[in-house]
Design an enzyme around this catalytic site. Structure first.
Site, PDB file in Angstrom:
ATOM      1  N   HIS A 206      45.004 -26.224  40.165  1.00 56.45           N
ATOM      2  CA  HIS A 206      45.954 -26.728  39.168  1.00 56.45           C
ATOM      3  C   HIS A 206      46.111 -28.238  39.146  1.00 56.45           C
ATOM      4  CE1 HIS A 206      48.658 -26.977  42.641  1.00 56.45           C
ATOM      5  NE2 HIS A 206      49.379 -27.801  41.929  1.00 56.45           N
TER       6      HIS A 206
HETATM    7  C1  UD1 Z   1      53.664 -29.625  39.066  1.00 54.96           C
HETATM    8  C2  UD1 Z   1      53.792 -30.789  40.065  1.00 54.96           C
HETATM    9  C3  UD1 Z   1      52.765 -30.628  41.165  1.00 54.96           C
HETATM   10  C4  UD1 Z   1      52.867 -29.244  41.815  1.00 54.96           C
HETATM   11  C5  UD1 Z   1      52.796 -28.164  40.745  1.00 54.96           C
HETATM   12  C6  UD1 Z   1      53.029 -26.818  41.376  1.00 54.96           C
HETATM   13  C7  UD1 Z   1      54.441 -33.044  39.264  1.00 54.96           C
HETATM   14  C8  UD1 Z   1      53.943 -34.377  38.872  1.00 54.96           C
HETATM   15  N1  UD1 Z   1      53.513 -32.077  39.409  1.00 54.96           N
HETATM   16  O1  UD1 Z   1      52.385 -29.696  38.462  1.00 54.96           O
HETATM   17  O2  UD1 Z   1      52.984 -31.610  42.164  1.00 54.96           O
HETATM   18  O3  UD1 Z   1      51.806 -29.107  42.714  1.00 54.96           O
HETATM   19  O4  UD1 Z   1      53.805 -28.392  39.773  1.00 54.96           O
HETATM   20  O5  UD1 Z   1      52.530 -25.781  40.579  1.00 54.96           O
HETATM   21  O6  UD1 Z   1      55.626 -32.863  39.417  1.00 54.96           O
HETATM   22  N2  UD1 Z   1      53.356 -25.020  32.179  1.00 54.96           N
HETATM   23  C9  UD1 Z   1      53.722 -23.834  31.595  1.00 54.96           C
HETATM   24  N3  UD1 Z   1      54.707 -23.100  32.189  1.00 54.96           N
HETATM   25  C10 UD1 Z   1      55.330 -23.486  33.323  1.00 54.96           C
HETATM   26  C11 UD1 Z   1      54.949 -24.702  33.913  1.00 54.96           C
HETATM   27  C12 UD1 Z   1      53.951 -25.449  33.333  1.00 54.96           C
HETATM   28  O7  UD1 Z   1      53.193 -23.438  30.561  1.00 54.96           O
HETATM   29  O8  UD1 Z   1      56.208 -22.762  33.815  1.00 54.96           O
HETATM   30  C13 UD1 Z   1      52.282 -25.820  31.544  1.00 54.96           C
HETATM   31  C14 UD1 Z   1      52.832 -26.750  30.466  1.00 54.96           C
HETATM   32  O9  UD1 Z   1      51.862 -26.896  29.487  1.00 54.96           O
HETATM   33  C15 UD1 Z   1      53.010 -28.053  31.222  1.00 54.96           C
HETATM   34  C16 UD1 Z   1      51.812 -28.024  32.167  1.00 54.96           C
HETATM   35  O10 UD1 Z   1      51.665 -26.642  32.529  1.00 54.96           O
HETATM   36  O11 UD1 Z   1      53.002 -29.170  30.383  1.00 54.96           O
HETATM   37  C17 UD1 Z   1      51.983 -28.852  33.419  1.00 54.96           C
HETATM   38  O12 UD1 Z   1      53.218 -28.572  34.053  1.00 54.96           O
HETATM   39  P1  UD1 Z   1      53.922 -29.690  34.964  1.00 54.96           P
HETATM   40  O13 UD1 Z   1      55.156 -29.132  35.560  1.00 54.96           O
HETATM   41  O14 UD1 Z   1      54.018 -30.978  34.240  1.00 54.96           O
HETATM   42  O15 UD1 Z   1      52.855 -29.965  36.088  1.00 54.96           O
HETATM   43  P2  UD1 Z   1      52.081 -28.995  37.064  1.00 54.96           P
HETATM   44  O16 UD1 Z   1      50.629 -29.185  36.817  1.00 54.96           O
HETATM   45  O17 UD1 Z   1      52.647 -27.626  36.998  1.00 54.96           O
HETATM   46  N1  UDP Z   2      51.713 -18.954  44.569  1.00 55.07           N
HETATM   47  C1  UDP Z   2      52.184 -17.762  44.025  1.00 55.07           C
HETATM   48  N2  UDP Z   2      51.484 -17.210  42.985  1.00 55.07           N
HETATM   49  C2  UDP Z   2      50.326 -17.735  42.504  1.00 55.07           C
HETATM   50  C3  UDP Z   2      49.858 -18.947  43.072  1.00 55.07           C
HETATM   51  C4  UDP Z   2      50.590 -19.527  44.089  1.00 55.07           C
HETATM   52  O1  UDP Z   2      53.200 -17.229  44.474  1.00 55.07           O
HETATM   53  O2  UDP Z   2      49.737 -17.167  41.579  1.00 55.07           O
HETATM   54  C5  UDP Z   2      52.503 -19.585  45.656  1.00 55.07           C
HETATM   55  C6  UDP Z   2      51.749 -19.828  46.937  1.00 55.07           C
HETATM   56  O3  UDP Z   2      51.898 -18.728  47.814  1.00 55.07           O
HETATM   57  C7  UDP Z   2      52.385 -21.087  47.489  1.00 55.07           C
HETATM   58  C8  UDP Z   2      52.880 -21.818  46.257  1.00 55.07           C
HETATM   59  O4  UDP Z   2      52.858 -20.875  45.193  1.00 55.07           O
HETATM   60  O5  UDP Z   2      53.518 -20.807  48.296  1.00 55.07           O
HETATM   61  C9  UDP Z   2      51.981 -22.988  45.939  1.00 55.07           C
HETATM   62  O6  UDP Z   2      52.330 -23.517  44.698  1.00 55.07           O
HETATM   63  P1  UDP Z   2      51.361 -24.432  43.847  1.00 55.07           P
HETATM   64  O7  UDP Z   2      49.971 -24.214  44.269  1.00 55.07           O
HETATM   65  O8  UDP Z   2      51.731 -24.196  42.414  1.00 55.07           O
HETATM   66  O9  UDP Z   2      51.885 -25.900  44.188  1.00 55.07           O
HETATM   67  P2  UDP Z   2      51.601 -26.944  45.377  1.00 55.07           P
HETATM   68  O10 UDP Z   2      51.884 -26.272  46.667  1.00 55.07           O
HETATM   69  O11 UDP Z   2      50.200 -27.422  45.215  1.00 55.07           O
HETATM   70  O12 UDP Z   2      52.559 -28.049  45.069  1.00 55.07           O
END
Ligand code: UD1
Ligand code: UDP
Length: 365
Positions: A206
Site C-alpha cells: 500500500h
Molecule cells: C495511510 C498512512 C500510512 C499507513 C496507512 C495504513 C499517511 C500519510 N499515510 O496511508 O502511513 O501506513 O494509512 O493503511 O497518513 N481509501 C479508501 N478507504 C479508506 C481509506 C483509504 O478508499 O478507508 C483510499 C482513498 O482513495 C484514499 C487513499 O485510499 O484517498 C489513500 O488513503 P490515505 O489515508 O490518504 O493513505 P493510505 O495510503 O491509506
Molecule cells: N491488516 C488487516 N487486514 C488486512 C491487512 C492488514 O487486519 O487486510 C492489519 C495487519 O495485521 C496489521 C495492520 O493491519 O496489524 C497493518 O496496517 P497497514 O499495513 O495498513 O499499515 P502500516 O502498518 O504499514 O502503517
C-alpha cells in the site's frame, strides 16, 4: 485523570486497542477522536467490531483528502474538541497524518502529549511518515519507544532520556490477545481452500512509493507471478489505495490473470491474523506486518529499500527486496529456506500496562 486517544487509520485502531481495553477495564475517563482518515467499512468499522471497541465519541470524517487540506482540517477540528473536552493527556500512535494533526492540535491547546511508537526512523526524507514521526517526537512530552533501537534514535537526535520509556510494541499485546480468538472464530482458511500441505504466501502492498509508481507496481505483480509460478500460491488482500492505483494504471486485468494468485478484499483483524498465522511467508511493504510476521515467526520479505523496523532485519525475520522482480524471487527463496527461530524484538505483550503506568502512576491495577 482524563485521556484522549486520537487515531485515524487501520493500524492505529489495532495498536491503540490494548490501551483502550485497559482504560476501559480500569474505569478511567477517556474518549476517542477518530479523524476518519480511514473510513471504508473494511478499513475502519470492522476493526472496532473485531477488537471489541466502542464506537469513537467523535468522528471527524476527514478521509480521502490530500496532505495539506487533510492535516489542516483535522488539526482545526481536533483543536476545537480538545478545547472543549480538556483531557489531561492526548495519546497518539505511529506516524500518519492523523498523528501529525493530533500532536499539532494538542500542542497548541497546551495538553500533554504521549507518542506511542516513538523513535522509529527510516532515515528516508522522501517518506511522508518520516516527517510525521520526527515532528510528533519533537512535540511529544512522553516518548514511548517500542525498542532500544528506537530509544537510541531519539537520544541521537538530542531528546532527553527522561522523556523516553521503552515499552515494547502494543501490536504484540493486540496480537497475543486476538490470535486465539482468530483461530476459534475465523473461517477464512476454509473459505478460500487454504488448508492443507501446499501452503501459501500472504501479500499486502500500500505504500505510495510502490503503488503510486506504475513501473514498481508492475514489477511487484511480475515478481508475484514468478513466485506463484514457482509453486507458492499467493493470497493478496488489496488495500483501497492499491485498488485505486491498479485501476489507474490499467493493471487490474494483469493481476487477475496471474495463476495461483488470489486478490481479495482487505480483511478484518481476525481473518487477517488467521491468514498470517498459517502462511509460509509474508510479502509486504507494511510496517505493522513486518512486526507481526516477526512476532508470529513467519519469515517476511519487504518490498522497500529501507525500513524503520531494522530489528526485524537483524534477527533475520525480514529481508529487504527493493522493487525488482528478480530481487523478490531471490529473497522469497532465501526466506522460505530459513529456520523460523529468532528472538522477540518487540517485547512480550505488556506494553499498554507500561504506557499507562508512565502516564498515570496513581491508577495501577
Ligand atoms: C495511510 C498512512 C500510512 C499507513 C496507512 C495504513 C499517511 C500519510 N499515510 O496511508 O502511513 O501506513 O494509512 O493503511 O497518513 N481509501 C479508501 N478507504 C479508506 C481509506 C483509504 O478508499 O478507508 C483510499 C482513498 O482513495 C484514499 C487513499 O485510499 O484517498 C489513500 O488513503 P490515505 O489515508 O490518504 O493513505 P493510505 O495510503 O491509506
Ligand atoms: N491488516 C488487516 N487486514 C488486512 C491487512 C492488514 O487486519 O487486510 C492489519 C495487519 O495485521 C496489521 C495492520 O493491519 O496489524 C497493518 O496496517 P497497514 O499495513 O495498513 O499499515 P502500516 O502498518 O504499514 O502503517
Amino acid at each position: 485523570m482524563k485521556f484522549a486517544v486520537v487515531l485515524g487509520t487501520r493500524p492505529e485502531i489495532i495498536k491503540c486497542a490494548p490501551i483502550l481495553w485497559l482504560l476501559r477495564a480500569r474505569g478511567l475517563d477517556h474518549f476517542v477522536v477518530h479523524t476518519g482518515q480511514h473510513y471504508s467499512e473494511s478499513m475502519d468499522a470492522l476493526f472496532f467490531e473485531d477488537l471489541g471497541l466502542e464506537a469513537p465519541r467523535y468522528n471527524l470524517g476527514l478521509g480521502g483528502r490530500l496532505f495539506g487540506r487533510q492535516v489542516s482540517e483535522m488539526t482545526r477540528a481536533t483543536f476545537a474538541l480538545l478545547q472543549t473536552e480538556r483531557p489531561d493527556v492526548v495519546i497518539v500512535q505511529g506516524d500518519t497524518n492523523s498523528v501529525l494533526a493530533g500532536v499539532l492540535a494538542a500542542s497548541k491547546a497546551g495538553i500533554r502529549i504521549a507518542h506511542v511508537e516513538a523513535g522509529l526512523r527510516s532515515f528516508d526524507p522522501e517518506m511522508s511518515e518520516e516527517l510525521n514521526r520526527v515532528l510528533a517526537d519533537s512535540l511529544a512530552d512522553e516518548l514511548l519507544a517500542p525498542t532500544e533501537t528506537s530509544r537510541k534514535n531519539l537520544l541521537d537526535e538530542g531528546h532527553d532520556d527522561a522523556r523516553i520509556l521503552v515499552t515494547g510494541n502494543t501490536v504484540v499485546d493486540a496480537l497475543l490477545k486476538m490470535l486465539p480468538v482468530a483461530r476459534a472464530r475465523s473461517r477464512v482458511l476454509d473459505q478460500h481452500g487454504l488448508r492443507g500441505e501446499a501452503g501459501y504466501g500472504l501479500v499486502t502492498l500500500h505504500r505510495p512509493e510502490l503503488v503510486d509508481n506504475e513501473q514498481r507496481l508492475r514489477g511487484a505483480i511480475e515478481g508475484m507471478a514468478r513466485v506463484s509460478a514457482g509453486g507458492l500460491r499467493l493470497v493478496f488482500p488489496v488495500h483501497p489505495r492499491t485498488k485505486k492505483q491498479l485501476i489507474a494504471f490499467g493493471l487490474e486485468a494483469r493481476l487477475g490473470a496471474v495463476r495461483g494468485l488470489l486478490p481479495i478484499e482487505p480483511q478484518g483483524y481476525l481473518d487477517f491474523l488467521a491468514l498470517q498465522a498459517s502462511a509460509q511467508l509474508l510479502i509486504t511493504d507494511s510496517g505493522g506486518i513486518q512486526e507481526e510476521a516477526c512476532v508470529l515467526r513467519i519469515p517476511c520479505v519487504t518490498l522497500r529499500e529501507n525500513t524503520e523496523r531494522p530489528e526485524t532485519l537483524r534477527v533475520g525475520a525480514n529481508i529487504l527486496a527493493g522493487y525488482s522482480p528478480d530481487a523478490l524471487t531471490v529473497a522469497v527463496q532465501h526466506q522460505l529456506q530459513r529456520e523460523h527461530q529468532w528472538p522477540d524484538v518487540f517485547g512480550e505483550g505488556h506494553s499498554a500496562e507500561k504506557i499507562l503506568a508512565r502516564l498515570d502512576p496513581q491508577n495501577q491495577a
